[in-house]
Design a protein around this motif. Structure first.
Motif, short mmCIF file in Angstrom:
data_model
loop_
_atom_site.label_atom_id
_atom_site.label_comp_id
_atom_site.label_asym_id
_atom_site.label_seq_id
_atom_site.Cartn_x
_atom_site.Cartn_y
_atom_site.Cartn_z
N LYS A 135 4.16 64.41 27.26
CA LYS A 135 5.52 64.18 26.82
C LYS A 135 6.36 63.44 27.87
N SER A 136 6.12 63.76 29.13
CA SER A 136 6.96 63.14 30.16
C SER A 136 6.74 61.62 30.21
N ARG A 137 5.54 61.17 29.88
CA ARG A 137 5.29 59.73 29.90
C ARG A 137 5.28 59.11 28.50
N GLY A 138 5.42 59.96 27.48
CA GLY A 138 5.42 59.45 26.11
C GLY A 138 4.09 58.83 25.71
N LYS A 139 3.01 59.38 26.26
CA LYS A 139 1.70 58.80 25.98
C LYS A 139 0.84 59.74 25.15
N ALA A 140 0.15 59.18 24.16
CA ALA A 140 -0.81 59.96 23.39
C ALA A 140 -2.18 59.30 23.52
N ILE A 141 -3.16 60.11 23.85
CA ILE A 141 -4.53 59.62 24.03
C ILE A 141 -5.41 60.26 22.98
N GLU A 153 7.33 56.70 17.33
CA GLU A 153 6.01 57.16 16.86
C GLU A 153 5.52 58.34 17.69
N PHE A 154 5.77 58.27 19.00
CA PHE A 154 5.35 59.39 19.85
C PHE A 154 6.09 60.67 19.46
N GLN A 155 7.41 60.55 19.29
CA GLN A 155 8.24 61.69 18.90
C GLN A 155 7.74 62.30 17.60
N LEU A 156 7.42 61.43 16.67
CA LEU A 156 6.96 61.84 15.35
C LEU A 156 5.66 62.64 15.46
N LEU A 157 4.71 62.08 16.19
CA LEU A 157 3.42 62.75 16.35
C LEU A 157 3.59 64.06 17.11
N HIS A 158 4.38 64.02 18.16
CA HIS A 158 4.57 65.21 19.00
C HIS A 158 5.23 66.33 18.19
N ILE A 177 13.27 63.49 14.96
CA ILE A 177 12.90 62.34 15.79
C ILE A 177 14.08 61.43 16.12
N TYR A 178 15.18 61.62 15.41
CA TYR A 178 16.40 60.90 15.80
C TYR A 178 17.44 61.90 16.21
N PRO A 179 17.45 62.29 17.49
CA PRO A 179 18.35 63.35 17.93
C PRO A 179 19.82 62.97 17.76
N ASP A 180 20.11 61.70 17.67
CA ASP A 180 21.50 61.31 17.49
C ASP A 180 21.93 61.38 16.02
N ARG A 181 21.02 61.96 15.18
CA ARG A 181 21.31 62.13 13.74
C ARG A 181 21.67 60.80 13.09
N LYS A 195 2.47 53.34 10.41
CA LYS A 195 2.06 52.67 11.66
C LYS A 195 1.32 53.64 12.58
N LEU A 196 1.84 54.86 12.66
CA LEU A 196 1.20 55.87 13.50
C LEU A 196 -0.22 56.13 13.02
N ARG A 197 -0.37 56.28 11.71
CA ARG A 197 -1.70 56.52 11.15
C ARG A 197 -2.65 55.37 11.46
N ARG A 198 -2.13 54.15 11.33
CA ARG A 198 -2.97 52.98 11.57
C ARG A 198 -3.50 53.01 13.02
N LYS A 199 -2.62 53.36 13.95
CA LYS A 199 -3.04 53.40 15.35
C LYS A 199 -4.07 54.52 15.58
#
Ligand code: CA
Length: 223
Positions: A135-141, A153-158, A177-181, A195-199
Motif C-alpha cells: 500500500k505504501s508504494r501503491g504496487k500490486a504484484i 485501480e490500486f485503491q479499487l483492488l486493495h 476509492i474516491y475519498p473526496d466523495r 481495466k483492472l481485470r485486463r491487467k
C-alpha cells in the motif's frame, strides 16, 4: 478451521478471559500487551484474525492497524473503550473488519470472531495465491509481475481484496476509492474494473479475481 487468533490487549485479566473463551471455542489464542510487538508478531505468526485493542502502551491500535493493512489482509477486529470512538474509526478507513466496544461479554467477542472468520471464510489468502499488495508504494504484484496499476485501480483492488467474498455496490466502491466523495458515474467504476481485470488477466490468463455480481456490484475472490 482457522485457528490462530492474536489478542493484542494490555489488560492482563481481560486478555486471559478472552483467551479462555477463544480456547473453549476451539481457537488458539496468542496474547500480547504492547503495541510495539503487534506488527512483528503478525508477520511471524500470520494469524487468522487479530483482536486489536485501540488504547495500548507503546503504540496505539490505529497505527498498528494501518501498518498491518500495508502488508496483510488478515481480518482485524478493533476493540474500543467508547462507543463514540467507533464512528471516528470508521471515518479513518482503517480497513478493520469489525468493531467491538468495551465492556463486552467474552461470549459476544467469540461470536463476532466467528462471524468475521466466516465472512472471510474458506477464502484462500490472496498472498498464498500469488497476489501481493504494497500500500505504501501503491504496487500490486501478481505471480511476480508488476500490474502497473493507476492509483485508482490500486485503491479499487486493495479495497475489494480487504473484504474477500463481500459484495459491494458501485456506490460503495465509489465512496471508498474516491475519498473526496467526488461524484462519478457507475460507468466510471465499471470502466476501472474492466481495466483492472485486463491487467490481472495479462499476468494470470486463467484466473478470475474480481467477480461481477449481477444486479449488485462486485466482489473479490482469490481463485
Ligand atoms: Ca487498552
Amino acid at each position: 478451521m482457522p485457528g490462530n487468533i492474536l489478542v493484542v490487549e494490555d489488560e492482563p485479566r481481560l486478555a486471559a478471559v478472552l483467551a479462555d473463551y477463544l480456547r473453549q471455542a476451539g481457537y488458539e489464542p496468542h496474547c500480547l500487551g504492547d503495541g510495539r510487538e503487534a506488527v512483528p508478531r503478525v508477520r511471524e505468526l500470520a494469524p487468522d484474525l487479530v483482536l486489536l485493542d485501540l488504547m495500548l502502551p507503546g503504540r496505539d491500535g490505529i497505527e498498528v492497524c494501518k501498518e498491518i493493512r500495508s502488508f496483510s489482509s488478515v481480518p482485524i477486529v478493533m476493540v474500543t473503550a467508547r462507543v463514540e470512538e467507533i464512528d471516528r474509526l470508521l471515518g479513518l478507513e482503517l480497513g478493520a473488519d469489525d468493531y467491538i466496544c468495551k465492556p463486552f461479554s467474552p461470549r459476544e467477542v467469540v461470536a463476532r470472531v466467528k462471524a468475521v472468520l466466516r465472512r472471510a471464510g474458506g477464502q484462500p489468502a490472496a498472498e498464498s495465491r500469488g497476489l501481493t499488495m504494497d500500500k505504501s508504494r501503491g504496487k500490486a504484484i501478481l505471480h511476480g509481475r508488476d500490474l502497473d496499476l493507476t492509483a485508482v485501480e490500486f485503491q479499487l483492488l486493495h479495497f475489494l481484496a480487504q473484504h474477500p467474498s463481500r459484495i459491494f455496490s458501485r456506490a460503495q466502491v465509489m465512496d471508498h476509492i474516491y475519498p473526496d466523495r467526488r461524484v462519478v458515474s457507475d460507468r466510471t467504476i465499471d470502466s476501472h474494473v474492466k481495466k483492472l481485470r485486463r491487467k490481472m488477466e495479462a499476468a494470470a490468463p486463467s484466473e478470475e479475481w474480481i467477480h461481477s455480481v449481477y444486479g449488485a456490484g462486485y466482489k473479490f475472490e482469490a481463485p
